[in-house]
Write a protein that holds these residues in place. Structure first.
Motif, PDB file in Angstrom:
ATOM      1  N   ALA A   1     157.502  75.119  40.190  1.00 21.79           N
ATOM      2  CA  ALA A   1     156.036  75.075  40.043  1.00 21.79           C
ATOM      3  C   ALA A   1     155.595  75.916  38.854  1.00 21.79           C
ATOM      4  N   ASN A   2     156.278  77.016  38.640  1.00 20.50           N
ATOM      5  CA  ASN A   2     155.904  77.932  37.564  1.00 20.50           C
ATOM      6  C   ASN A   2     156.587  77.606  36.238  1.00 20.50           C
TER       7      ASN A   2
ATOM      8  N   SER B   1     148.398  71.889  46.416  1.00 17.52           N
ATOM      9  CA  SER B   1     148.177  71.252  45.114  1.00 17.52           C
ATOM     10  C   SER B   1     149.265  71.610  44.107  1.00 17.52           C
TER      11      SER B   1
ATOM     12  N   HIS C   1     157.018  75.094  50.781  1.00 17.05           N
ATOM     13  CA  HIS C   1     156.245  75.421  49.574  1.00 17.05           C
ATOM     14  C   HIS C   1     154.944  74.620  49.522  1.00 17.05           C
TER      15      HIS C   1
ATOM     16  N   LEU D   1     147.480  85.225  48.101  1.00 16.25           N
ATOM     17  CA  LEU D   1     147.686  84.057  47.250  1.00 16.25           C
ATOM     18  C   LEU D   1     146.789  82.938  47.765  1.00 16.25           C
TER      19      LEU D   1
ATOM     20  N   PHE E   1     149.144  90.986  36.238  1.00 17.72           N
ATOM     21  CA  PHE E   1     150.545  90.809  36.613  1.00 17.72           C
ATOM     22  C   PHE E   1     150.667  89.729  37.674  1.00 17.72           C
ATOM     23  N   LYS E   2     151.877  89.187  37.770  1.00 18.50           N
ATOM     24  CA  LYS E   2     152.179  88.216  38.818  1.00 18.50           C
ATOM     25  C   LYS E   2     153.498  88.625  39.446  1.00 18.50           C
ATOM     26  N   VAL E   3     153.520  88.657  40.741  1.00 16.30           N
ATOM     27  CA  VAL E   3     154.767  88.973  41.441  1.00 16.30           C
ATOM     28  C   VAL E   3     155.383  87.649  41.893  1.00 16.30           C
ATOM     29  N   LEU E   4     156.623  87.396  41.468  1.00 13.14           N
ATOM     30  CA  LEU E   4     157.336  86.184  41.877  1.00 13.14           C
ATOM     31  C   LEU E   4     158.392  86.585  42.904  1.00 13.14           C
TER      32      LEU E   4
ATOM     33  N   ASP F   1     146.234  77.458  45.860  1.00 14.43           N
ATOM     34  CA  ASP F   1     146.873  76.990  44.626  1.00 14.43           C
ATOM     35  C   ASP F   1     147.491  78.168  43.867  1.00 14.43           C
ATOM     36  N   GLY F   2     147.902  79.179  44.610  1.00 14.45           N
ATOM     37  CA  GLY F   2     148.373  80.411  43.968  1.00 14.45           C
ATOM     38  C   GLY F   2     149.866  80.463  43.734  1.00 14.45           C
ATOM     39  N   TRP F   3     150.500  79.300  43.470  1.00 18.84           N
ATOM     40  CA  TRP F   3     151.952  79.316  43.281  1.00 18.84           C
ATOM     41  C   TRP F   3     152.367  80.121  42.057  1.00 18.84           C
ATOM     42  N   SER F   4     151.431  80.333  41.131  1.00 17.62           N
ATOM     43  CA  SER F   4     151.800  81.099  39.946  1.00 17.62           C
ATOM     44  C   SER F   4     151.872  82.590  40.243  1.00 17.62           C
ATOM     45  N   GLY F   5     151.498  82.982  41.438  1.00 18.96           N
ATOM     46  CA  GLY F   5     151.538  84.395  41.793  1.00 18.96           C
ATOM     47  C   GLY F   5     150.233  85.109  41.473  1.00 18.96           C
ATOM     48  N   GLU F   6     149.258  84.354  40.978  1.00 19.42           N
ATOM     49  CA  GLU F   6     147.946  84.937  40.661  1.00 19.42           C
ATOM     50  C   GLU F   6     147.224  85.227  41.973  1.00 19.42           C
ATOM     51  N   ARG F   7     146.992  86.493  42.263  1.00 18.62           N
ATOM     52  CA  ARG F   7     146.366  86.838  43.543  1.00 18.62           C
ATOM     53  C   ARG F   7     144.849  86.865  43.412  1.00 18.62           C
TER      54      ARG F   7
ATOM     55  N   PHE G   1     151.124  75.754  49.298  1.00 17.53           N
ATOM     56  CA  PHE G   1     150.359  75.423  48.085  1.00 17.53           C
ATOM     57  C   PHE G   1     150.222  73.902  47.973  1.00 17.53           C
TER      58      PHE G   1
ATOM     59  N   LEU H   1     159.004  77.291  44.126  1.00 17.29           N
ATOM     60  CA  LEU H   1     158.068  78.188  43.434  1.00 17.29           C
ATOM     61  C   LEU H   1     158.434  78.318  41.955  1.00 17.29           C
TER      62      LEU H   1
END
Lengths: 403, 461
Positions: free
Chosen positions: B300-301, B323, B317, A68, B145-148, A71-77, B321, B297
């Protein structure tokens, strides 16, 4: 405490870099002469560039360095670039698709985890991508360019192993089970045995085809006799062999060598020297549509710099030692150094390799030793012959007269 | 050579204790209410036993810190899916902790795996098992995909905040009770006996292995308490609805008090109450109950508009991250705790500087920093030039890591009594933290409604 380098990585020492630059220069020069232009893509890319079906295999994706970003809080790797071709396809789709035919080359590092310890986790590739509707003549041009580069590096007798992704898919068309098909395509060892229990006849034919190597068009005729339904893909490979023969190049038809392909759709070629793979490539007509552009045929190859470095010897420039000079200033004060800086600058502009003595060091390896600050003594290192009381301009004149 | 055994706390603890008692371990203290992390066995007085969160056990055994361990198979899979290793050997299914790891979606979402595989949209996967989730997404070849990652309550996120949840349940029926639809099964949660390969090759573990591998053990019928939460669903929301996340766990009691002071009577948010989406009784506001650690998180999303969490988790957090659009809207000013750097009393230092001097003098070659606050701990180590250091992520029971399995612990404490009880001493304070309400700076569309809710919440101060 000495801090070791990261596991699975390699330092390139001065001799390694001399070798690296030689390979890079030969490759770059060849590409430019064939009309290709250099590009470089970022080291970081989004992971999803590589996850689309038809790009990288899950096995390869399981070894990428992904994380991550800040600025990858969205989970976008993001990933450290694991492949050279896919980012070029992305770049073409993003910014170059209007320009039609693109002939591109690059020298880039790629990253993939390796737990065996046999391979570095960071490896360098010299790659070429030919994007546009070139047909098989493009594939053959790439093989010729790759072989020319290797030949210029002194590597001759390179074995070209030819296969064809489309032909492999056609041969495997009757398999039925999608899972087994993928195993066969991936070249998994037990896949043919598994097929035996489902379709013995097909398994026998495939064992035969994947176990036999052909050296000319006769092999392809035999292949068609065994699989009479083969279509255009077969002709594709046949035409490639005819063009290679026209170029005076030898090849081995080894269909099994193409197993394990990822994004390839047509001709696949691999370059071997004394059993070591030095590179490979092929046609990937479906990759650019996968990364967001319209139908765009393309093919490419990459040479593995690390493997080539194990074969090629570095060439020491013949005149390097003759042009190597050490200047020993009389003092370290600004006044003494000023004259030496000026002389060193003038000599470098005339292509001499000039070092200022920064600390006491061995004088071996220098052709000339210069001492002084405003007036200089010039000593020929091998003979000890010395000329004194020279101005900077006179030093240059003497050196030029001696060469 | 002293043998070392890692045992689980949490939902497997009761059955594990019962199993080991039946084969004669005779513990002094290893049961669900015990506070000791180092139980002793009268039968094996030389055996070193430590109690961990079960997620840590697979890691500890893989690292060779413990010869044997008992934990759920899910955590072994979670470790090995990201870090394939032959260091952990799975010796035996111990016959309790039955359950599976399911890939599921909300019954309201009406999607299939084929839809997700063929679609171009981002597949959001919420899970306690981020490594398994990533491996699954790659295997399925989801285009994007995004893993949360969450620490719990994954089932409350779909359909609004995720397409898929990957979660552990005891049965498909239980999954259905939570409003979920099964799409795939990718593992199991059964309690397993695991061993470190090197230990098995070089140490004599037979005194422990013989009773644990005894075939008659399978006749013991052990039960594990089933998890309590039952999900209801928000259903489709009116535009402009404010989505509020309230904390579960220790923070719940204080939050209830705060809300009551603000004049809010919650329905279904009592401690121990299984409702995940209680009613707050304010028009245009809906609530879910999730882990406070997961909230920044999620805000943020844009999965929640407001959340009541702790400043410690907000800081963790933002360190990861910088920003991120999440910010504090209200300091709730009660229940102040401190975030502390602590060492074991056996370590002869009273400050971080003295700990660093131990490295300079060669008495310590690497500082292992254990913490639930992975990002804060990492930054603390970086900023203080600890070199080399490694971060040991923990999932609870962090005090137990010192001194054997970590050198420094970054941990929260209200009074410090627990630290003292565990023979630990404070060498530094990182911050003071109180509960807070957080929001998303980019959430302009609901600004007025959020301001209204904040006015109500401020009355609780």
């Amino acid at each position: 405490m000495k801090v070791p380098r990261c596991k699975g990585t390699k330092d390139l020492m001065p001799l390694d870099m001399a070798l690296f630059r030689r390979i890079e220069n030969v490759f770059t020069t060849s590409c430019v002469k064939w009309g290709y232009k250099e590009v470089r893509t970022p080291t970081l890319e989004y992971l999803h560039l590589f996850t689309s079906a038809g790009t990288l295999t899950p096995e390869m994706l399981g070894r990428v360095y992904s994380f991550l970003d800040w600025d990858g809080w969205s989970g976008e790797r993001v990933v450290l670039r694991p492949d050279g071709t896919i980012p070029i396809a992305r770049m073409y789709a993003e910014t170059m698709s209007e320009s039609g035919l693109a002939k591109l080359f690059y020298v880039e590092n790629l990253f993939a985890f390796d737990s065996t310890g046999h391979e570095s986790r960071e490896r360098w590739e010299c790659g070429v991508e030919l994007i546009g509707d070139t047909g098989i003549s493009g594939d053959v041009e790439l093989i010729m360019l790759a072989l020319e580069t290797l030949a210029k590096l002194g590597i001759n007798d390179v074995e070209v192993r030819l296969s064809h992704a489309g032909l492999i898919r056609e041969l495997l068309d009757e398999v039925g089970s999608a899972e087994l098909l993928q195993k066969l395509i991936d070249g998994k060892k037990d896949a043919i045995n598994e097929l035996k229990s489902v379709n013995t006849d097909l398994a026998k034919k495939l064992s035969l085809i994947f176990g036999v190597n052909g050296k000319n068009k006769g092999y392809l005729d035999n292949l068609r006799a065994i699989f009479p339904t083969l279509s255009a893909t077969f002709d594709d490979l046949s035409n490639v062999t005819q063009l290679l023969e026209a170029a005076g190049l030898n090849y081995n038809l080894q269909l099994a060598s193409g197993l394990g392909f990822e994004y390839y759709t047509g001709t696949i070629f691999q370059l071997y020297y004394k059993g070591k793979k030095l590179g490979g490539g092929g046609r990937y007509d479906e990759l650019i549509p996968l990364v967001g552009d319209g139908p765009t045929p393309a093919s490419g190859f990459a040479l593995y710099v690390g493997h080539i470095m194990q074969i090629v010897q570095p060439i020491k420039p013949a005149d390097a030692s003759a042009k190597r000079i050490l200047i020993k200033p009389s003092g370290t004060d600004a006044d003494s150094m000023k004259g030496c800086y000026g002389l060193a600058d003038s000599l470098r502009k005339k292509d001499y390799i000039v070092e200022l003595e920064l600390c006491c060091r061995d004088e071996d390896g220098y052709s000339w030793i210069i001492t002084g600050d405003k007036e200089f003594s010039l000593t020929e290192n091998t003979t000890g012959k010395q000329q004194k009381g020279l101005s900077g301009a006179q030093v240059i004149k003497c050196l030029e007269a001696s060469l | 050579m002293k043998l070392k055994l890692a045992l689980p706390k949490g939902w497997l603890q009761g059955s594990t204790s019962e199993l080991l008692e039946r084969i004669g371990f005779a513990f002094d203290e290893y049961h669900e209410k015990s506070r000791s992390y180092r139980p002793l066995s009268k039968k094996f007085p030389d055996l070193f036993i430590k109690v961990f969160h079960e997620k840590d056990i697979a890691i500890q055994v893989a690292m060779g810190n413990y010869d044997l361990g008992i934990c759920g198979f899910d955590w072994v899979d979670e470790l090995l899916s990201k870090y394939p290793s032959d260091a952990v050997l799975k010796l035996r299914n111990l016959g309790y902790g039955h359950g599976n790891i399911y890939v599921a979606t909300s019954k309201l979402s009406n999607i299939t795996l084929d839809d997700l595989k063929s679609g171009d949209d981002v597949v959001r996967i919420v899970t306690q098992y981020p490594n398994l989730a990533e491996a699954y997404a790659l295997k399925q070849r989801f285009r994007r995909f995004k893993v949360l990652p969450v620490l719990g309550a994954a089932e409350v996120y779909p359909p609004e905040n995720a397409e898929l949840a990957i979660l552990a349940e005891t049965s498909e029926d239980e999954l259905r009770e939570r409003g979920m639809v099964l799409l795939d099964t990718i593992g199991m949660t059964d309690a397993f006996l695991i061993a470190n390969r090197d230990s098995l090759e070089k140490k004599n573990l037979s005194a422990l292995l013989t009773p644990l591998l005894d075939a008659t053990l399978k006749e013991i019928n052990l039960s594990v308490p089933s998890k309590k939460a039952v999900s209801t669903t928000w259903g489709p929301l009116e535009p402009g609805t404010v989505r509020l996340a309230l904390p579960d766990g220790h923070q719940q009691k204080h939050t209830i008090g705060f809300l009551e002071r603000a004049g809010i009577r919650m329905n279904g948010y009592q401690q121990g109450n299984p409702v995940c989406r209680p009613d707050i009784g304010i028009d245009g506001v809906v609530v879910k109950v999730v882990r406070p650690q997961d909230m920044p998180l999620q805000v943020a999303n844009d999965n929640f508009d407001l959340a009541i969490t702790g400043q410690d988790w907000l800081r963790d957090h933002l360190v990861q991250f910088p920003s991120s659009p999440v910010h504090q809207l209200l300091d709730m000013s009660y229940g102040k705790i401190r975030l502390l750097a602590v060492v074991h009393n056996d370590v002869p230092v009273n400050s971080l500087e003295e700990l660093k001097e131990m490295m300079v003098s060669g008495k310590l070659t690497r500082i292992r920093v254990a913490s639930e606050y992975i990002n804060i701990a990492d930054k603390y180590a970086r900023d203080n030039h600890l070199a080399p250091y490694s971060i040991v992520p923990t999932w609870g029971a962090s005090e137990s890591f010192l001194p054997e399995d970590a050198d420094l612990l970054i941990e929260n404490a209200e009074t410090g009594a627990t630290l003292l009880k565990n023979n630990l001493k404070i060498i530094d304070q990182l911050m003071e933290t109180t509960p807070c309400v957080i929001g998303n700076k980019n959430n302009v569309a609901k600004r007025d409604k959020i301001a209204q809710v904040m006015e109500i919440l401020k009355k609780g101060l």
